[in-house]
Structure formats: C-alpha cells, structure tokens
Design a protein around this motif. Structure first.
Motif, PDB file in Angstrom:
ATOM      1  N   ASP A  51       0.959  -1.254  -0.025  1.00 52.47           N
ATOM      2  CA  ASP A  51      -0.070   0.017   0.101  1.00 52.47           C
ATOM      3  C   ASP A  51       0.696   1.228   0.125  1.00 52.47           C
ATOM      4  O   ASP A  51       0.248   2.305   0.343  1.00 52.47           O
ATOM      5  CB  ASP A  51      -0.758  -0.028   1.208  1.00 52.47           C
ATOM      6  N   GLY A  53       3.136   4.426  -1.506  1.00 56.75           N
ATOM      7  CA  GLY A  53       3.585   5.396  -3.031  1.00 56.75           C
ATOM      8  C   GLY A  53       4.697   5.798  -2.845  1.00 56.75           C
ATOM      9  O   GLY A  53       5.297   6.042  -1.618  1.00 56.75           O
ATOM     10  N   ASP A  65       2.474   5.548   2.969  1.00 56.65           N
ATOM     11  CA  ASP A  65       1.483   4.512   2.723  1.00 56.65           C
ATOM     12  C   ASP A  65       0.169   5.140   2.455  1.00 56.65           C
ATOM     13  O   ASP A  65      -0.167   6.505   2.688  1.00 56.65           O
ATOM     14  CB  ASP A  65       1.064   3.826   4.139  1.00 56.65           C
ATOM     15  N   THR A  66      -0.865   4.537   1.921  1.00 60.90           N
ATOM     16  CA  THR A  66      -2.200   5.100   1.592  1.00 60.90           C
ATOM     17  C   THR A  66      -2.991   5.652   2.801  1.00 60.90           C
ATOM     18  O   THR A  66      -3.677   6.598   2.706  1.00 60.90           O
ATOM     19  CB  THR A  66      -3.001   4.203   0.799  1.00 60.90           C
ATOM     20  N   GLN A  67      -2.892   5.108   3.854  1.00 66.37           N
ATOM     21  CA  GLN A  67      -3.649   5.722   4.775  1.00 66.37           C
ATOM     22  C   GLN A  67      -3.135   6.732   5.379  1.00 66.37           C
ATOM     23  O   GLN A  67      -3.827   7.794   5.855  1.00 66.37           O
ATOM     24  CB  GLN A  67      -3.632   4.580   5.976  1.00 66.37           C
ATOM     25  N   LEU A  69      -1.396   8.947   3.321  1.00 68.97           N
ATOM     26  CA  LEU A  69      -1.410  10.083   2.338  1.00 68.97           C
ATOM     27  C   LEU A  69      -2.377  11.099   2.703  1.00 68.97           C
ATOM     28  O   LEU A  69      -2.082  12.371   2.441  1.00 68.97           O
ATOM     29  CB  LEU A  69      -1.633   9.344   1.201  1.00 68.97           C
TER      30      LEU A  69
END
Length: 109
Positions: A51, A53, A65-67, A69
């Motif tokens: 997860d 980026g 991480d996406t959480q 972001l």
C-alpha cells in the motif's frame, strides 16, 4: 503532494548517509498517538509495502502509505536548529490543532 525544504533535505540526506544500506527508503507516516491524536513517524526502510506510494520531493524519494497520504497531503517538512537543538518541523494544512513541538496533531474530520 508534500514539500521538503532545503534544510530538511540536507538533514534527511545526512541521516540517510549513516545507514548501512545506501538504497534505503525514507518513509513518512502518521500513526495514532501523541498528545493531539496523531503523530508523525519518519524512518528508513529497506522494502516497499503493497500500500506504499513513492513520491519525488526534490532530491529525496518519500514513501507514504495510503492511510497516511490523506493526512500529509500538502505538508511542508522543515528542519531548523535552535537553542534546544535541531529538529524537524511539520507544517500540515490538514491539522486543525498541533502540539507545541508540532510532532502531534489533530486532523480534519
């Protein structure tokens, strides 16, 4: 995405140069904790997670991480020295309140 000042870039690169693995990744995330509910965590990591980026911020590639972001979008990471020593400073437009050291924040709902 996020901005990293020249002072913060120099400090991150200095810290990275002390790592055993020259290809280590600079990771920025937020985690529950601190006096305002969320705290920043910066680490060096050897591997990407599913997860994650990777974002180019000048001379530094930052892994987020996406959480994390949505809570760091628009953040400016700075570094400064004062009478108490040096430290990273976080200027986060998503924070509704921050603690005195700026390492903990309350985010927008």
């Amino acid at each position: 995405m996020i901005q990293i000042t020249q002072a913060a870039t120099r400090e991150v690169l200095r810290l990275k140069s002390k790592q055993k693995n020259a290809d280590v990744l600079f990771r920025l995330r937020v985690q529950p904790g601190g006096c305002k509910g969320w705290s920043y965590q910066m680490t060096f990591d050897d591997a990407l997670q599913p997860d994650d980026g990777v974002y180019n911020c000048g001379e530094i590639k930052v892994v987020i991480d996406t959480q994390s972001l949505s809570q760091v979008r628009g953040l400016t990471l700075d570094y400064s020295e004062d009478l108490m020593g040096g430290g990273f400073r976080f200027n986060n437009p998503n924070a509704t309140q921050t603690c005195g050291c700026s390492h903990s924040f309350e985010g927008k709902a």
